[in-house]
Design an enzyme around this catalytic site. Structure first.
Site, mmCIF file in Angstrom:
data_model
loop_
_atom_site.group_PDB
_atom_site.id
_atom_site.type_symbol
_atom_site.label_atom_id
_atom_site.label_comp_id
_atom_site.label_asym_id
_atom_site.label_seq_id
_atom_site.Cartn_x
_atom_site.Cartn_y
_atom_site.Cartn_z
ATOM 1 C CB SER A 193 -0.944 -0.089 1.213
ATOM 2 O OG SER A 193 -2.220 0.575 0.778
ATOM 3 C CE LYS A 211 0.077 5.265 -1.844
ATOM 4 N NZ LYS A 211 -1.023 4.811 -2.478
ATOM 5 C CD1 TRP A 251 -7.830 3.168 -1.586
ATOM 6 C CD2 TRP A 251 -9.568 4.496 -2.361
ATOM 7 N NE1 TRP A 251 -7.746 4.516 -1.052
ATOM 8 C CE2 TRP A 251 -8.666 5.232 -1.636
ATOM 9 C CE3 TRP A 251 -10.849 4.821 -2.785
ATOM 10 C CZ2 TRP A 251 -9.041 6.500 -1.173
ATOM 11 C CZ3 TRP A 251 -11.013 6.422 -2.665
ATOM 12 C CH2 TRP A 251 -10.133 7.120 -1.943
ATOM 13 C CG HIS A 279 -5.739 -2.510 0.744
ATOM 14 N ND1 HIS A 279 -4.995 -2.048 -0.380
ATOM 15 C CD2 HIS A 279 -5.239 -1.786 1.498
ATOM 16 C CE1 HIS A 279 -4.187 -1.310 -0.099
ATOM 17 N NE2 HIS A 279 -4.290 -1.044 1.302
HETATM 18 C C1 GCU Z 1 -5.312 4.736 2.065
HETATM 19 C C2 GCU Z 1 -4.620 5.352 1.108
HETATM 20 C C3 GCU Z 1 -3.872 4.694 0.170
HETATM 21 C C4 GCU Z 1 -2.826 3.978 0.510
HETATM 22 C C5 GCU Z 1 -3.564 3.297 1.944
HETATM 23 C C6 GCU Z 1 -2.497 2.451 2.614
HETATM 24 O O1 GCU Z 1 -6.084 4.014 1.673
HETATM 25 O O2 GCU Z 1 -5.713 6.310 0.348
HETATM 26 O O3 GCU Z 1 -3.379 5.459 -0.939
HETATM 27 O O4 GCU Z 1 -2.426 3.140 -0.240
HETATM 28 O O5 GCU Z 1 -4.227 4.071 2.456
HETATM 29 O O6 GCU Z 1 -1.284 2.763 2.824
HETATM 30 O O7 GCU Z 1 -3.019 1.463 3.326
#
Ligand code: GCU
Length: 429
Positions: free
Chosen positions: A267, A271, A358, A408
């Protein structure tokens, strides 16, 4: 070279000038996420092999000396901010070692990494599991955890990561030991012969809008508070930098094979893992799990989380320049396939989850696919197909991809694929 640098700088300045006069969308109403594939706008992706001056890259040398640096510069100036080059003083202290952890499967180490600079310091706490059944040096998986090192296994001897240690309410559920064990299948990782090195991501940059002064960014001599420069690095940049500092420690360990380092992030840490891998070529395998917007997913599809949504909810993740593209994704002069392409010719793996709209699963797949031409320049195979595979049908070329059932998260299935992909990578050289 000077000519190229000038073009790159001029481009960056032009974009910044363009957006200086455009009010930020933060004051405007942010459209909700779109989940309807038929509403994805028509978009054109920048060609990863066409330079800013229009020259078409046809050789590895042109990629390495011209196009790759200019893509990297774009990410520095417009998305993640600029990582300083200054070296920060670090001291390593072994706090605890248990040669008989995980029922004898592993040696466990807890190590303090203390960073000092600019009259300040931060203490971070690293947790390593090293398989006892090793013969010689082992490959190493590096990855941040979200909820503290105490969260990945119930072992009572594991300390609380600094961010959580200060919580005074000992009954707080976040302090429950092993509350994230399902994301860290330590036995599987040990049995496959890998060491695991993890740290809580808050250690380098507490994940909140006020975290910057407490973060590793403040240790640098050119640290600037508000107003931030347009290309100021923020949390994602600092987390990526921190991964490299963990790699510095790993490289010095007698049990670690520094030629077999992999980084895995989930997540927001997916990134950061891609950004770390783009900058630090010691990571031979780079793995992004459900990283979504600002990670593996194409921004221009405007599907699921968007630039407006993410920069509004997490103003401390990206450099300020990125938020100027909120609701203007079509004007982004880059997209995330170019980030994935920066791993070439190393190995990179992108994973999605069926219920994780998402994160835009198709956008993650397509970005991995469109990174392919750079791998092909090296005679290597990218994903090799623009048709998204069914669930549990991993593709494992130089670029890997899978989509699994479920939400997720990080599951045993994901880990199994990552370890298989790494095993394959080490054989390929
Ligand atoms: C939120 C956010 C995402 C991210 C996620 C996470 O949902 O909007 O961009 O990847 O958190 O890190 O769990």
């Amino acid at each position: 070279m000077t000519h190229i640098t000038t073009i790159i700088k001029n481009r960056a300045i032009a974009y910044m000038a363009l957006f200086c006069f455009v009010p930020s969308t933060h004051a405007q109403k942010i459209p909700p996420a779109n989940y309807d594939e038929s509403k994805v706008p028509h978009y054109v992706l920048p060609d990863v092999l066409t330079c800013n001056d229009g020259q078409r890259v046809t050789t590895k040398s042109e990629w390495e000396h011209k196009r790759r640096p200019e893509i990297l510069e774009t990410f520095y100036s417009l998305e993640y901010g600029r990582t300083p080059k200054e070296k920060i003083k670090v001291t390593y202290t072994l706090i605890e070692e248990n040669p008989n952890a995980l029922g004898g499967l592993a040696t466990m180490q807890q190590v303090r990494l203390r960073f000092e600079g600019n009259g300040r310091h931060i203490n971070t706490l690293l947790l390593a599991f090293i398989p006892n059944a090793r013969k010689g040096r082992v490959p190493v998986m590096i990855g941040y955890n979200f909820k503290g090192i105490h969260s990945i296994t119930p072992d009572e001897s594991i300390l609380y990561s600094p961010y959580f240690a200060s919580l005074t309410n000992r009954a707080d559920p976040v302090l429950e030991r092993g509350n994230q064990t399902s994301r860290w299948p330590l036995e599987m990782i040990m049995q496959r012969g890998y060491a695991l090195v993890t740290m809580c991501y808050h250690d380098f940059f507490p994940d909140n809008a006020k975290g910057r002064p407490e973060s590793a960014a403040a240790l640098f001599s050119d640290y600037q508070g508000n107003p931030l420069p347009e290309d100021a690095w923020q949390a994602l940049g600092v987390w990526a930098w921190g991964s490299s500092r963990i790699a510095d420690w790993v490289e010095q360990q007698p049990w670690a094979d520094k030629d077999r380092l992999a980084i895995m992030g989930h997540s927001r840490q997916g990134k950061a893992a891609l950004w770390a891998g783009a900058q630090d070529t010691r990571f031979r395998v780079v793995i992004s799990n459900d990283s979504g917007c600002g990670g593996a997913a194409l921004s221009k599809r405007v599907y699921g989380e968007t630039v407006a949504i993410i920069t509004n909810a997490f103003p401390h993740w990206f450099c300020p320049a990125f938020s100027r593209f909120a609701q203007k994704e079509e004007s982004l002069p880059f997209d995330q396939h170019e980030l994935i392409a920066l791993m070439a010719p190393r190995h990179v793996y992108v994973a999605s989850a069926k219920e994780d709209n998402w994160a835009d699963q198709r956008g993650e797949f397509l970005a991995a696919y469109h990174a392919g031409p750079v791998f092909e320049l090296y005679g290597l195979q990218g994903l090799g197909t623009d048709k998204m595979p069914d669930i549990h049908q991993p593709i494992m070329h130089r670029v890997g991809y899978h989509i699994r059932a479920g939400k997720h998260d990080v599951t045993d299935y994901d880990w199994k694929c990552y370890l298989d992909f790494c095993d394959k990578a080490w054989k390929e050289k």
